[in-house]
Design a protein around this motif. Structure first.
Motif, PDB file in Angstrom:
ATOM      1  N   SER A  74       0.838  -1.210   0.000  1.00  0.00           N
ATOM      2  CA  SER A  74       0.000   0.000   0.000  1.00  0.00           C
ATOM      3  C   SER A  74       0.871   1.257   0.000  1.00  0.00           C
ATOM      4  O   SER A  74       0.511   2.266  -0.605  1.00  0.00           O
ATOM      5  CB  SER A  74      -0.962  -0.002   1.187  1.00  0.00           C
ATOM      6  N   ILE A  91      -3.810   5.647   3.664  1.00  0.00           N
ATOM      7  CA  ILE A  91      -3.969   4.196   3.738  1.00  0.00           C
ATOM      8  C   ILE A  91      -4.976   3.856   4.826  1.00  0.00           C
ATOM      9  O   ILE A  91      -4.840   4.282   5.972  1.00  0.00           O
ATOM     10  CB  ILE A  91      -2.616   3.520   4.035  1.00  0.00           C
ATOM     11  N   ASN A  95      -4.475  -2.088   4.070  1.00  0.00           N
ATOM     12  CA  ASN A  95      -3.841  -1.831   2.762  1.00  0.00           C
ATOM     13  C   ASN A  95      -4.714  -1.178   1.693  1.00  0.00           C
ATOM     14  O   ASN A  95      -4.332  -1.169   0.525  1.00  0.00           O
ATOM     15  CB  ASN A  95      -3.228  -3.129   2.212  1.00  0.00           C
ATOM     16  N   ASP A  96      -5.874  -0.642   2.032  1.00  0.00           N
ATOM     17  CA  ASP A  96      -6.621   0.077   0.986  1.00  0.00           C
ATOM     18  C   ASP A  96      -6.047   1.482   0.864  1.00  0.00           C
ATOM     19  O   ASP A  96      -5.764   2.125   1.872  1.00  0.00           O
ATOM     20  CB  ASP A  96      -8.111   0.194   1.354  1.00  0.00           C
ATOM     21  N   LEU A  97      -5.917   1.950  -0.375  1.00  0.00           N
ATOM     22  CA  LEU A  97      -5.450   3.322  -0.562  1.00  0.00           C
ATOM     23  C   LEU A  97      -6.644   4.198  -0.950  1.00  0.00           C
ATOM     24  O   LEU A  97      -7.382   3.876  -1.881  1.00  0.00           O
ATOM     25  CB  LEU A  97      -4.374   3.355  -1.652  1.00  0.00           C
ATOM     26  N   LYS A 103     -11.951   4.685  -2.201  1.00  0.00           N
ATOM     27  CA  LYS A 103     -10.964   3.624  -2.438  1.00  0.00           C
ATOM     28  C   LYS A 103     -10.540   3.635  -3.901  1.00  0.00           C
ATOM     29  O   LYS A 103     -11.342   3.357  -4.791  1.00  0.00           O
ATOM     30  CB  LYS A 103     -11.585   2.272  -2.063  1.00  0.00           C
ATOM     31  N   CYS A 105      -7.553   2.018  -4.724  1.00  0.00           N
ATOM     32  CA  CYS A 105      -6.596   0.924  -4.891  1.00  0.00           C
ATOM     33  C   CYS A 105      -6.903  -0.187  -3.904  1.00  0.00           C
ATOM     34  O   CYS A 105      -7.154   0.087  -2.730  1.00  0.00           O
ATOM     35  CB  CYS A 105      -5.201   1.495  -4.645  1.00  0.00           C
ATOM     36  N   ILE A 124      -1.862  -5.669  -7.031  1.00  0.00           N
ATOM     37  CA  ILE A 124      -2.321  -4.305  -6.743  1.00  0.00           C
ATOM     38  C   ILE A 124      -3.210  -3.828  -7.885  1.00  0.00           C
ATOM     39  O   ILE A 124      -2.843  -3.916  -9.063  1.00  0.00           O
ATOM     40  CB  ILE A 124      -1.108  -3.353  -6.597  1.00  0.00           C
TER      41      ILE A 124
END
Ligand code: BT5
Length: 237
Positions: A74, A91, A95-97, A103, A105, A124
């Motif tokens: 992330s 973040i 691990n979500d961006l 969201k 990513c 990813i």
């Protein structure tokens, strides 16, 4: 090591798993058309051909702490997004961006163990150009793309190279040192800290990410460290 474009694939993670025997450390593939993209726990990663980057890398070297590979990934995604559109994003543990609370990513890390040979695969997905309609039509009110949120249009190859280079840049230090090697930067990017979070079993305030990459949640009963992958943390969207 190499970064290879696939015009269409079921899942870049699945492709690497199928072909792992012939691949070297840091070989990676990417596509903008992933027909059976996978999220965690059997969930689906929604596809719009031509509007997203899906990239997976094969890591064939010992990692000091493979359980925190999602957190490393992330951070690398945040590096790439910053390079592409000038916004670093935040973040959502683990691990979500997110950009502007949406969201952009998602990350799925998998491992392949055969005898003494361990391989790790960070996969990813970055939403590059889907319009708001795409997310509405799929019931994803919390999803967004770089284009829809920032107005920046990114070329697929440029985006893939930015992400690949970001992963490579961070990999040596992470392989040797594990999460502590990236902890300060990760904590600075983590949107949960100081905020209310809840899981299926507890509700409280996220007060820290410890050196094992766990989210420390303070409740009336005390502090509990939540393991990566063990729970879904809510309360940010
Ligand atoms: C993820 O799972 O977010 C991991 C997604 C990983 C995708 C990459 S692409 C390259 C590699 N190859 C693969 O097959 N996978 C990886 P999770 O945390 O379980 O979140 C899944 C949830 O995110 C879904 O249930 C939806 O709610 C939401 N979602 C699905 N598609 C989305 C999208 N394109 N943008 C934003 N949210 C989405």
């Amino acid at each position: 090591m190499s970064l290879v474009f696939l015009s269409e694939v079921d899942s870049t993670n699945s492709w690497l798993i199928r072909n792992a025997a012939t691949l070297k450390d840091a070989d990676a593939v990417y596509t903008d058309n992933q027909t059976a993209g996978r999220g965690r726990k059997g969930r689906v990663w929604e596809n719009q051909p031509g509007a997203m980057l899906c990239l997976s890398m094969l890591i064939r070297r010992p990692l000091a702490d493979p359980t925190t590979l999602p957190l490393l990934s992330s951070l690398a995604a945040a590096d790439a997004v910053e390079q592409l559109c000038g916004c670093r994003g935040e973040i959502k543990w683990p691990n979500d961006l997110l950009l502007q609370g949406k969201k952009i990513c998602g990350i799925l890390c998998e491992s392949l163990l055969s005898g003494a040979d361990a391989c790790y695969i960070p996969g990813i997905g970055i939403n590059l150009a889907q319009p708001a309609d795409f997310f509405a039509a799929r019931g994803l009110p919390h999803g967004g793309s770089l284009l829809s949120l920032t107005g920046v249009s990114c070329d697929l190859k440029t985006a893939a190279e930015a992400l690949y280079d970001a992963l490579l840049r961070r990999l040596d230090a992470f392989a040797a040192g594990g999460f502590p090697a990236i902890a300060a930067e990760y904590r600075a990017a983590c949107v949960n800290l100081g905020k209310e979070v809840y899981t299926d079993t507890l509700r409280g305030t996220a007060v820290a990410v410890d050196d094992a990459g766990r989210l420390v949640v303070r409740t009336a009963e005390g502090e509990t460290a939540v393991f990566t992958g063990e729970v879904t943390v809510r309360g940010i969207y």
